[in-house]
Design a protein around this motif. Structure first.
Motif, PDB file in Angstrom:
ATOM      1  N   PHE A 157      35.145  42.261  41.233  1.00  0.00           N
ATOM      2  CA  PHE A 157      35.740  41.067  41.831  1.00  0.00           C
ATOM      3  C   PHE A 157      36.066  40.010  40.776  1.00  0.00           C
ATOM      4  O   PHE A 157      37.014  39.248  40.926  1.00  0.00           O
ATOM      5  CB  PHE A 157      34.814  40.497  42.907  1.00  0.00           C
ATOM      6  CG  PHE A 157      34.643  41.404  44.106  1.00  0.00           C
ATOM      7  CD1 PHE A 157      35.678  42.219  44.521  1.00  0.00           C
ATOM      8  CD2 PHE A 157      33.450  41.447  44.819  1.00  0.00           C
ATOM      9  CE1 PHE A 157      35.541  43.072  45.611  1.00  0.00           C
ATOM     10  CE2 PHE A 157      33.294  42.288  45.919  1.00  0.00           C
ATOM     11  CZ  PHE A 157      34.353  43.100  46.310  1.00  0.00           C
ATOM     12  N   SER A 158      35.274  39.966  39.709  1.00  0.00           N
ATOM     13  CA  SER A 158      35.585  39.048  38.613  1.00  0.00           C
ATOM     14  C   SER A 158      36.906  39.424  37.971  1.00  0.00           C
ATOM     15  O   SER A 158      37.673  38.548  37.544  1.00  0.00           O
ATOM     16  CB  SER A 158      34.459  39.075  37.571  1.00  0.00           C
ATOM     17  OG  SER A 158      34.758  38.232  36.478  1.00  0.00           O
ATOM     18  N   HIS A 161      38.621  32.190  37.650  1.00  0.00           N
ATOM     19  CA  HIS A 161      38.006  31.544  38.824  1.00  0.00           C
ATOM     20  C   HIS A 161      36.716  32.226  39.271  1.00  0.00           C
ATOM     21  O   HIS A 161      35.850  31.584  39.862  1.00  0.00           O
ATOM     22  CB  HIS A 161      38.988  31.532  39.997  1.00  0.00           C
ATOM     23  CG  HIS A 161      40.269  30.812  39.715  1.00  0.00           C
ATOM     24  ND1 HIS A 161      40.315  29.481  39.370  1.00  0.00           N
ATOM     25  CD2 HIS A 161      41.561  31.255  39.713  1.00  0.00           C
ATOM     26  CE1 HIS A 161      41.582  29.119  39.177  1.00  0.00           C
ATOM     27  NE2 HIS A 161      42.349  30.174  39.371  1.00  0.00           N
ATOM     28  N   ILE A 162      36.607  33.542  39.045  1.00  0.00           N
ATOM     29  CA  ILE A 162      35.451  34.302  39.526  1.00  0.00           C
ATOM     30  C   ILE A 162      34.666  34.850  38.345  1.00  0.00           C
ATOM     31  O   ILE A 162      35.141  35.739  37.633  1.00  0.00           O
ATOM     32  CB  ILE A 162      35.895  35.466  40.448  1.00  0.00           C
ATOM     33  CG1 ILE A 162      36.732  34.945  41.613  1.00  0.00           C
ATOM     34  CG2 ILE A 162      34.676  36.220  40.971  1.00  0.00           C
ATOM     35  CD1 ILE A 162      37.293  36.042  42.507  1.00  0.00           C
ATOM     36  N   SER A 163      33.481  34.318  38.126  1.00  0.00           N
ATOM     37  CA  SER A 163      32.607  34.830  37.074  1.00  0.00           C
ATOM     38  C   SER A 163      31.900  36.084  37.572  1.00  0.00           C
ATOM     39  O   SER A 163      31.981  36.436  38.757  1.00  0.00           O
ATOM     40  CB  SER A 163      31.564  33.777  36.692  1.00  0.00           C
ATOM     41  OG  SER A 163      30.674  33.557  37.787  1.00  0.00           O
ATOM     42  N   TRP A 164      31.184  36.736  36.664  1.00  0.00           N
ATOM     43  CA  TRP A 164      30.405  37.919  37.030  1.00  0.00           C
ATOM     44  C   TRP A 164      29.395  37.579  38.125  1.00  0.00           C
ATOM     45  O   TRP A 164      29.265  38.301  39.106  1.00  0.00           O
ATOM     46  CB  TRP A 164      29.695  38.430  35.773  1.00  0.00           C
ATOM     47  CG  TRP A 164      28.845  39.634  35.945  1.00  0.00           C
ATOM     48  CD1 TRP A 164      29.259  40.926  36.076  1.00  0.00           C
ATOM     49  CD2 TRP A 164      27.406  39.663  35.985  1.00  0.00           C
ATOM     50  NE1 TRP A 164      28.171  41.763  36.184  1.00  0.00           N
ATOM     51  CE2 TRP A 164      27.026  41.010  36.134  1.00  0.00           C
ATOM     52  CE3 TRP A 164      26.416  38.680  35.893  1.00  0.00           C
ATOM     53  CZ2 TRP A 164      25.690  41.409  36.196  1.00  0.00           C
ATOM     54  CZ3 TRP A 164      25.086  39.080  35.954  1.00  0.00           C
ATOM     55  CH2 TRP A 164      24.741  40.430  36.110  1.00  0.00           C
ATOM     56  N   MET A 170      29.522  35.077  40.295  1.00  0.00           N
ATOM     57  CA  MET A 170      30.204  34.774  41.546  1.00  0.00           C
ATOM     58  C   MET A 170      30.710  36.055  42.210  1.00  0.00           C
ATOM     59  O   MET A 170      30.645  36.201  43.430  1.00  0.00           O
ATOM     60  CB  MET A 170      31.370  33.811  41.307  1.00  0.00           C
ATOM     61  CG  MET A 170      32.054  33.365  42.594  1.00  0.00           C
ATOM     62  SD  MET A 170      33.415  32.206  42.316  1.00  0.00           S
ATOM     63  CE  MET A 170      32.495  30.779  41.741  1.00  0.00           C
ATOM     64  N   GLY A 171      31.204  36.992  41.415  1.00  0.00           N
ATOM     65  CA  GLY A 171      31.665  38.271  41.952  1.00  0.00           C
ATOM     66  C   GLY A 171      30.548  38.996  42.674  1.00  0.00           C
ATOM     67  O   GLY A 171      30.745  39.560  43.759  1.00  0.00           O
ATOM     68  N   ILE A 174      29.779  37.205  45.961  1.00  0.00           N
ATOM     69  CA  ILE A 174      30.794  37.501  46.979  1.00  0.00           C
ATOM     70  C   ILE A 174      30.420  38.801  47.698  1.00  0.00           C
ATOM     71  O   ILE A 174      30.476  38.895  48.931  1.00  0.00           O
ATOM     72  CB  ILE A 174      32.196  37.624  46.338  1.00  0.00           C
ATOM     73  CG1 ILE A 174      32.694  36.241  45.897  1.00  0.00           C
ATOM     74  CG2 ILE A 174      33.189  38.270  47.310  1.00  0.00           C
ATOM     75  CD1 ILE A 174      33.973  36.289  45.086  1.00  0.00           C
TER      76      ILE A 174
END
Length: 498
Positions: free
Chosen positions: A358-359, A365-368, A370-371, A374
């Motif tokens: 997802f990163s 916008h999407i760090s590891w 945050m991925g 999610i």
């Protein structure tokens, strides 16, 4: 210096800008739409043989691994045939893991980034999202399974919580109040381990796998002592197949072993990238796969076989086995051990993968982290207990998604070993320039995308069409073969293939 580290240094040396993440190198020319500190090539690779071995222990030592191994001993084969099938299957897994490990270890890049070489710098989001969705589904299911062990401990000490474990009286969307509390407790524990980063994950899996072995050996010894060694065997059902009749069953057993590892195999590059050298990764695979898996399988069948004389019926679920022991401390230790084991496989197989995947979709916008979150949040909304408790739904959902794993694997291997001849230009993996080697057409390699369609369609049909159910166990092999062959054929017609 190892061969893999030297290659990365050569690929990323010169003009490297200072970066906030000391373990990676981000060059000024790397496009921010393709780069962040988690996706950039590693400058420092520190995992040795034991770390890879521990990774596989965490992947094997789970409730799902226990049940899978035990089920193979109840196929109606004699014990040597089961062991032969296990060995052949796990050696195939080892071979394919070595193949998929090398490109990521040599370049220091995770799975979605190395996929840019075959799918294009934008097209790599296609395999990344597919693998991420599979991981989300399994993440939720594994968390639910681990929470069952947590509930056993809670009810053992606080039996008055029994009414809250009843879905009919205190349930919400199919899960009891105590079930929700247990599920969310495990959800938070896993998130805390993950949030601390890959080094914390490495430390967790380094001790989690061996800890399960200690308890498994103790559990097996306890049950064998109670049952009597003469009552324990290596067959969990009567032998029904002899001679040539056993061959199709053995082939199915081999296919089941490979299919069980198909998810972690696909994104094994997410972990092999940390290897000190390719030799260290290969050595870790030897200890973690054939040696570890056969040992764990033998412990599993001995433990399961002993449940019949001890408890009066065959119990294939280790959590249920532990819950029936009349010693509170043993129940708590066993439940927490299998809970830890399930957390281990969940993090390595179903958390790290979507974190990178997802990163990769929007690195700026999407760090590891945050991925991964999610994926974790999405796993709640799919209500995995309903998925797990409905065989038809779980069959179609996971088998259809799983139909894409083989083709994606075949394309990755074909691209690196046949099309690229093991040569990847690391800098171009992070370039949006139309002159970049992996730009293809608007960032997408049509050959890879077109290869996925027919090579995934056949495995999906095997999973959903009853007339093709005989091929379902072999769908991964079919997908790999079709993806490999189709991609090579299409790339031979592409001028950029080199």
């Amino acid at each position: 210096m190892s061969h893999g580290v030297a290659t990365i240094a050569e690929a990323t040396s010169g003009g490297a800008a200072p970066d906030a993440h000391p373990g990676v190198t981000i060059k000024p020319g790397y496009d921010e739409r393709l780069t962040n500190e988690d996706l950039a090539p590693l400058r420092s690779q520190t995992w040795g043989t034991y770390n890879i071995f521990a990774f596989w222990m965490s992947d094997v030592h789970s409730v799902g691994g226990y049940i899978t191994a035990g089920s193979l001993f109840s196929l109606g084969l004699v014990s040597w045939q089961v062991l032969a099938s296990l060995l052949v299957g796990i050696l195939i897994v080892q071979l394919f893991c070595n193949l998929v490990a090398k490109p990521s270890q040599v370049t220091g890049t995770p799975y979605p980034v190395i996929c840019r070489a075959s799918f294009g710098v934008k097209g790599a989001n296609i395999p990344a999202i597919i693998r991420g969705l599979i991981a989300v589904a399994w993440y939720g299911i594994q968390t639910y399974l681990a929470s069952s062990a947590f509930m056993i401990v809670a009810l053992r000490f606080y039996p008055e919580l029994g009414p809250y474990a009843d879905v009919a009286t205190s349930g919400f969307v199919g899960l009891s109040s105590l079930g929700w509390a247990s599920f969310m407790a495990l959800w938070v524990i896993q998130a805390l381990v993950f949030w601390r980063g890959m080094e914390a994950i490495r430390k967790f899996i380094d001790w989690a796998g061996p800890a399960v072995y200690v308890v498994m050996i103790a559990l097996a010894a306890y049950l064998v002592a109670k049952a009597g060694i003469d009552k324990v065997g290596l067959s969990l059902g009567e032998v029904r197949y002899q001679g040539w009749d056993a061959v199709p069953v053995m082939l199915n057993a081999i296919a089941l072993v490979v299919s069980y590892f198909s998810g972690p195999m696909l994104n094994f590059g997410d972990f092999s990238r940390y290897g000190k050298s390719f030799a260290a990764v290969k050595a870790g695979n030897v200890w973690g796969l054939p040696v570890n898996f056969i040992g764990f399988s033998l412990l599993t069948v001995i433990t399961t076989s002993a449940t019949l004389p001890v408890f009066g019926r065959l119990i294939i679920d280790p959590v249920e086995t532990v819950s029936r022991i009349d010693n509170t401390y043993a129940v708590v230790l066993g439940a927490f051990t299998f809970m830890t084991a399930t957390i281990g496989i969940n993090i390595v197989a179903n958390f790290v993968s979507p974190a990178f995947d997802f990163s990769n979709v929007a690195p700026q916008h999407i760090s590891w982290r945050m991925g991964g979150m999610i994926a974790a949040v999405a796993s709640i909304f799919i209500t995995p207990w309903n998925l797990y408790n409905n065989p038809a739904v779980i069959h179609y959902t996971l088998d259809v998604l799983g139909g894409f794993i083989g083709p994606l694997f075949g394309i990755l291997i074909a691209d690196y070993y046949v099309v690229r001849r093991q040569h990847v230009v690391v800098d171009d993996l992070y370039s949006m320039s139309p002159t970049g080697r992996y730009w293809y057409t608007d960032g997408y390699n049509r050959a890879a995308i077109l290869s996925v369609i027919p090579s995934a369609l056949v495995p999906v049909l095997c999973a959903v069409v009853p007339a093709l159910s005989g091929l379902a166990n072999f769908s991964w092999f079919i997908g790999v073969g079709l993806g490999f062959a189709t991609y090579v054929a299409l790339m031979r017609r592409t001028p950029q293939a080199s």
